[in-house]
Design an enzyme around this catalytic site. Structure first.
Site, mmCIF file in Angstrom:
data_model
loop_
_atom_site.group_PDB
_atom_site.id
_atom_site.type_symbol
_atom_site.label_atom_id
_atom_site.label_comp_id
_atom_site.label_asym_id
_atom_site.label_seq_id
_atom_site.Cartn_x
_atom_site.Cartn_y
_atom_site.Cartn_z
ATOM 1 N N VAL A 73 13.408 40.338 47.432
ATOM 2 C CA VAL A 73 13.456 40.473 48.891
ATOM 3 C C VAL A 73 12.231 41.164 49.463
ATOM 4 O O VAL A 73 12.056 41.224 50.676
ATOM 5 C CB VAL A 73 14.720 41.223 49.390
ATOM 6 C CG1 VAL A 73 15.970 40.403 49.172
ATOM 7 C CG2 VAL A 73 14.830 42.588 48.769
ATOM 8 N N SER A 95 13.810 42.197 43.177
ATOM 9 C CA SER A 95 14.626 41.473 42.195
ATOM 10 C C SER A 95 13.816 40.783 41.101
ATOM 11 O O SER A 95 14.381 40.337 40.112
ATOM 12 C CB SER A 95 15.488 40.425 42.886
ATOM 13 O OG SER A 95 16.474 41.060 43.653
ATOM 14 N N TYR A 112 18.996 32.876 43.776
ATOM 15 C CA TYR A 112 20.307 33.041 44.396
ATOM 16 C C TYR A 112 20.870 31.663 44.732
ATOM 17 O O TYR A 112 20.825 30.755 43.902
ATOM 18 C CB TYR A 112 20.214 33.937 45.642
ATOM 19 C CG TYR A 112 19.459 35.194 45.388
ATOM 20 C CD1 TYR A 112 19.851 36.057 44.358
ATOM 21 C CD2 TYR A 112 18.337 35.533 46.141
ATOM 22 C CE1 TYR A 112 19.151 37.231 44.123
ATOM 23 C CE2 TYR A 112 17.649 36.703 45.894
ATOM 24 C CZ TYR A 112 18.058 37.541 44.890
ATOM 25 O OH TYR A 112 17.374 38.684 44.657
ATOM 26 N N TYR A 119 18.408 51.467 38.616
ATOM 27 C CA TYR A 119 18.281 50.165 39.277
ATOM 28 C C TYR A 119 17.379 50.238 40.515
ATOM 29 O O TYR A 119 16.490 49.403 40.711
ATOM 30 C CB TYR A 119 19.683 49.665 39.647
ATOM 31 C CG TYR A 119 19.704 48.342 40.366
ATOM 32 C CD1 TYR A 119 19.479 47.149 39.670
ATOM 33 C CD2 TYR A 119 19.931 48.275 41.733
ATOM 34 C CE1 TYR A 119 19.487 45.927 40.329
ATOM 35 C CE2 TYR A 119 19.948 47.057 42.394
ATOM 36 C CZ TYR A 119 19.730 45.891 41.695
ATOM 37 O OH TYR A 119 19.738 44.687 42.354
ATOM 38 N N LYS A 153 14.319 41.971 37.701
ATOM 39 C CA LYS A 153 15.471 41.569 36.898
ATOM 40 C C LYS A 153 15.060 40.744 35.679
ATOM 41 O O LYS A 153 15.725 40.777 34.643
ATOM 42 C CB LYS A 153 16.464 40.772 37.775
ATOM 43 C CG LYS A 153 17.117 41.633 38.852
ATOM 44 C CD LYS A 153 17.872 40.826 39.906
ATOM 45 C CE LYS A 153 18.490 41.764 40.946
ATOM 46 N NZ LYS A 153 19.051 41.054 42.105
#
Lengths: 308, 308, 308, 308
Positions: free
Chosen positions: B260, B63, B242, B190, B66
């Site tokens: 992660v 992530s 998150y 992705y 991102k």
């Protein structure tokens, strides 16, 4: 940097838009405020104050009080505060009860209503309600170094009569065992803290300890440790504007806390404490012109916690 | 300040705890990683890099990608990005679909899975999937100034086979008209962006533009404007971890983005870009030791965006 | 009681209102249907059929198929069905995914889309998709005693291309381990079962076993036990009309199942099986005129499971 | 059919399991009940009563009162009741507040707490609280044809002191303008109606009008029209057991309403009114043995609204 010119410029730019937004109408006493008002005050860590507009008109600080009550609660209970309230952004509106049900009565953070009610319950510990209100008032006068600050009892009474949602939140948490005192007592204090009346100058003074490593440079008194000041700033940045916190961080880049009275306190760490006020609210419940004024200010001063 | 001593001290302190947390197991290929690894790299804005532990072992950035894809999308679509994705903390877990239903297919921010999938859809615009993956890989090599960076196709394939939740999110948004390309194409890109393998040194280099007003001091190239760098930092601070973003801001006080795979990129604006990596995750899905290492680092360096 | 006069009267009363409601538009092929159609057929347990209006025009049964697939699944897995799907009303719309997240991939009942997809996955067990579709078609022809019934492959294809929400639901459940077959296979069957074309006469025949203790009086064949027939009726009553189930029970008082094609199957236990069809839907997604026609019918016949 | 033998058989079968389930503990006064009790009474529409077990021990009817208060409210406001409360199953637990927020203060049905509080507010209209309680008590004595029925004021007081969740619900709805009277008044009545003490015989008599087209065959008095009796039965079937309503319909197949005191009233339209009582509750809050006894009864009598 000519801060006086900057605040004067901001007021000039906002003037044609005075009255934009929607005055909070769920508290009858607040609904009567003349929306055509706008004030700003900056107090720097070296003690200079720059003002423009209606900077000396008192307004109801409402949820901005949550920052100061949290400061008191942290002083009393230390990090134990976090056993009863979280510190994550809520992802919902200021008075939502949905999250409370999903998380068994633990509010997500101290700056939504449910969380602030728990914080008030902590501050109330060992006091009678009247004493706790007195304690809070003394603290605010001490922070702002101004004994003329008072509570607007009409506003407090108005909230007491119409604050059904807050009664719902408080009863709900009491049902989960997350309030020690009875609901009427806690909300009695809560409505009075919200009803504190301050003007922009006073509010910018009161917040100065957060910009100055926990110490109020006007009085020289230490209010909290530098670490705690940073942590309160962090909470203001992530949770200070309800479900508009991310947007405020993106556009303004400073820790801040808004109230439905139209006030916003913003902190430029190491530099200044800023108070703006304009009653009309945007759709997430923050002062419409106040938010925009802070965006202009951040842009013109280069003050941002995220880089220069 | 002796940064080398600080990173060495952190590794020494973490060593007895190697293996804490839980390695992500929903991507089979990641589940096999040896949990007893910990690396850290700091690159300062004057170009010095300090490393300790397994700082040169490549890991799956997941992530963290991102942040870089958002940088690409902002370059392509500018502020138009925000028509299709919000910028508020989510108040829920990284792969929740509940919010998407309540908000009609508009993800709350670009750093939860749904938001990142929309961002990927934007980057994909005008490209074939293979070209978009190439574009992303070139961008990452350019940022880190290192052509040895590659995508781990086994990891990408592993996600492709098991990423039901991401297929659910993407189909859901496509049903609301918030994906322009078909689901397989968007997720193809992705899964590859998430499968980029970098080590801590490379990652600290790649993030340096965010610490240095948008310009990579290693190459001298401008990546984004200073304003955009600040804004990406703001998003990382409010949404980067998150439903642990508030806690990270409270404890560490720096913008950051976790993955992660166990990596975290943190930015100290004006000072440094920091990458840590340790595969075991805490219960909100962020590297357990990595989060704690950054808390130690912030405390020992005095780096915090919320004051010193 | 003159049932022919009753159905004629209902058609006469509905005629001025033909076209009311809104034809389902999310399946392109269904959006083209002429809304000015209305048919009704009643078949009594002694085998008489009474029809009026467009009772012999075939329409897409859509979700009404869920009753028959559940019958097949119960035959295959018995009460084991309930390990993977609940039997409580959903309290939300037919394609909501929120509940699925809260309840970890177990749909609330077999008559919302998610639940029906799980049921289809069960029926598929041991078959290839094409075989399962064949099995379903044979079952429907057997129930209606009519081999002319067919699947409208255009409608099935139309759903396949645009059914993003169903792909989201299926992937979501697969992520929770509640689908045994891959998503494409299960939805392939699901879209075909929904695309079955029947007219009111055929549908009233097909449902007759539910009115007659599990046995089809036309053929004499036992389809399910009397107990299972009662139980399927109970599910239709509590869950058969999505978030309008309570209202339907209140106003009509009969077990029923609606489809977005505008059809409704209603069961008067011990008396008759009733099919109505009119394409315009009300705001909870059930045939507008069809619901009202059944309310009139129940009132005029005195058929209600809740007393006479 | 030998109903006496059937109820005797059921008690014999239940006896070894007396004490199963968990007595409601959130109302202190109820928590003290001896769990080893079980009673059943059937009164047929021809006026015969069959009893077994502790059928003459009074218990707190709690939420079963919601059926009778709804009957009163419908008498007073007619179908206007449905402007302020829905009639759909809730899909959540009996005291959930989530749905209320999503649907702006309109409870989903009159049989969850929030809905029943609104119904009580309607019944209260034009009365003082004490009068409304008197009205309800008279109505219950009239229905059961038994003037010995009383309210247990200790239970009412116990709920008054601990009913935080109900205070939350009521304040919440008052904030949405869906309560006309103040919260204390409405809940004062509500807690008293719940605290009505009846035994199984009395309760089976009181419910008999619902089994007999709205007329109490014992007294010959008409209570409601046949249509209204059917409609109340429909609501009991879809909403009478909170989030276990679907399961109860599936297993028992009769309209019913449960209370946390362990009682359940079930209606076999055209046949009988049945009351069972056993204090231990299952996990959705309905009497554990009571639910199972009704399943046995339905199976042995063949009474089911869904066919025979």
């Amino acid at each position: 940097m000519d801060l006086q010119a900057i605040v004067d410029g901001i007021v000039a730019e906002m003037q044609p838009r005075f009255g934009e937004g929607k005055v909070a109408d769920y508290i009858p006493e607040l609904a009567r405020i003349d929306p055509n008002q706008f004030g700003i005050a900056i107090t720097t860590v070296d003690g200079q104050t720059y003002t423009a507009g209606h900077a000396d008109v008192p307004f109801s600080i409402q949820s901005i009080s949550k920052v100061f009550m949290l400061t008191l609660a942290l002083g009393k209970a230390g990090e134990g505060v976090w056993k009863r309230v979280g510190r994550e952004p809520s992802g919902s509106s200021f008075n939502s009860i949905v999250q409370l049900e999903h998380e068994h009565g633990i509010p997500r953070n101290p700056f939504i209503n449910a969380g602030a009610i728990v914080v008030t319950d902590m501050v109330l510990s060992g006091y009678k309600p009247r004493e706790a209100i007195g304690e809070f008032l003394r603290f605010m006068r001490f922070l702002a170094d101004d004994d003329s600050i008072t509570i607007d009892h009409k506003v407090a009474g108005s909230e007491q009569t119409t604050g059904y949602r807050n009664f719902a939140l408080a009863n709900f948490m009491r049902g989960f065992g997350n309030l020690e005192h009875n609901v009427e007592m806690v909300l009695g204090v809560y409505f009075h803290q919200c009803a504190l009346a301050m003007n922009c100058v006073q509010l910018s003074h009161a917040g100065l300890y957060l910009a100055n490593r926990g110490t109020n440079p006007l009085s020289g008194f230490s209010v909290v440790s530098p670490k705690r000041a940073r942590r309160i700033n962090a909470l203001m940045l992530t949770c200070g504007h309800y479900d508009g916190s991310g947007d405020f961080a993106y556009r303004v880049g400073l820790p801040g806390k808004s109230g439905v009275g139209g006030g916003i306190l913003a902190i430029a760490p190491g530099k200044a404490s800023i108070a703006v006020w304009s009653p009309g609210l945007n759709k997430v419940g923050n002062s419409a012109l106040g938010s925009e004024a802070l965006e202009l200010l951040a842009s013109r001063t280069g003050w941002s916690v995220f880089g220069n």
